[in-house]
Design an enzyme around this catalytic site. Sequence first.
Site, short mmCIF file in Angstrom:
data_model
loop_
_atom_site.label_atom_id
_atom_site.label_comp_id
_atom_site.label_asym_id
_atom_site.label_seq_id
_atom_site.Cartn_x
_atom_site.Cartn_y
_atom_site.Cartn_z
CG HIS A 34 2.20 11.70 -0.90
ND1 HIS A 34 2.06 12.87 -2.06
CD2 HIS A 34 3.34 12.34 -0.58
CE1 HIS A 34 2.98 13.32 -2.18
NE2 HIS A 34 4.63 13.37 -1.48
N GLY A 36 -0.64 13.58 -3.84
CA GLY A 36 0.64 14.82 -5.26
C GLY A 36 1.41 13.14 -5.66
CG HIS A 37 3.57 10.46 -4.36
ND1 HIS A 37 4.03 10.02 -3.29
CD2 HIS A 37 4.91 10.34 -4.97
CE1 HIS A 37 5.18 10.27 -2.62
NE2 HIS A 37 5.81 10.74 -3.51
CD GLN A 61 17.11 11.16 -3.76
OE1 GLN A 61 17.24 10.63 -4.51
NE2 GLN A 61 16.35 11.80 -3.40
N GLY A 149 6.80 16.32 -9.91
CA GLY A 149 5.90 17.10 -8.86
C GLY A 149 7.31 18.41 -8.81
CD GLN A 150 5.54 22.42 -11.78
OE1 GLN A 150 4.21 23.70 -10.91
NE2 GLN A 150 5.62 23.36 -12.74
CB SER A 187 6.34 16.45 1.89
OG SER A 187 6.95 16.04 2.03
#
Length: 282
Positions: A34, A36-37, A61, A149-150, A187
């Site tokens: 998305h 963000g990436h 994970q 990302g934060q 996300s």
Amino acid sequence: MQIFREKKELSRAIDLKKKEGKSLGLVPTMGALHEGHLSLVKKALQETDLVVVSIFVNPTQFDNHDDLEKYPRDLQKDLDLLKSIDENIWIFVPSAEDLYGEEITSEHFEFDGLEKVMEGAFRKGHFDGVGTVVKKLFETVKPDKAFFGQKDYQQLQIIRKLTEKAALPVEIVGCPIQRESNGLARSSRNERLNDQSREKAAFIYETLQKAKDLFGTKDADYVIEWVEKQFQNHSFLNLEYFEIADANTLKKINRKQKGNQYRAFIAVYAGDIRLIDNIALN
């Protein structure tokens, strides 16, 4: 655009680029890309000569098998998005067997307590899985810089600790949270939300913003109690945790200390979809 599916093949190609003096950036992802990436990829393109984007849904994970199975996957869409930014990006799409070898298990790590709070407390073994896969990616790609990302701020701090403890020669670059127009942190899990749920989930960031305002004049206990009450009254969103912690150590705040930086961290269920977010408080 080059796509690599085996780490040996990728390592050989990277070694040739290193001999040419090229700097290398890595953007590790689990796909379902998305904006963000893409912001991480664009930052990496600005700061390094060659960018490798890994797309790998890391099984170690996930503490919930259903969550792993439901994690969104659309490789062709991911490739099209990356190609729209820059056709010279390298893509690493390994299998679990290729990346891990015969035994797909996590290495155990000690991150000086960073791994025991918040996500670590609610997701057993999560950060061992994160540390294992990131270490393997660093060893394979040998990046000069890696971009995270934060939104996953605790993960970012743990990866910084990993590089420090393992003496890995990688600069970790933390990048700002990217948000949808309603404030919801971008996300991959958002893809599982319908339009109505997505709008309701905007309440998470609205609450974080109000908590930040309150933190300017109230103590941490007051803010925490206030946030918990907001979610008690919400018909759709279920609060898993809300914590205020030191931005560096991630230790829960006792009382405000002058000069310390603090962040608020939150995890919320929207139906069966788990969403996390955080905000700097000062």
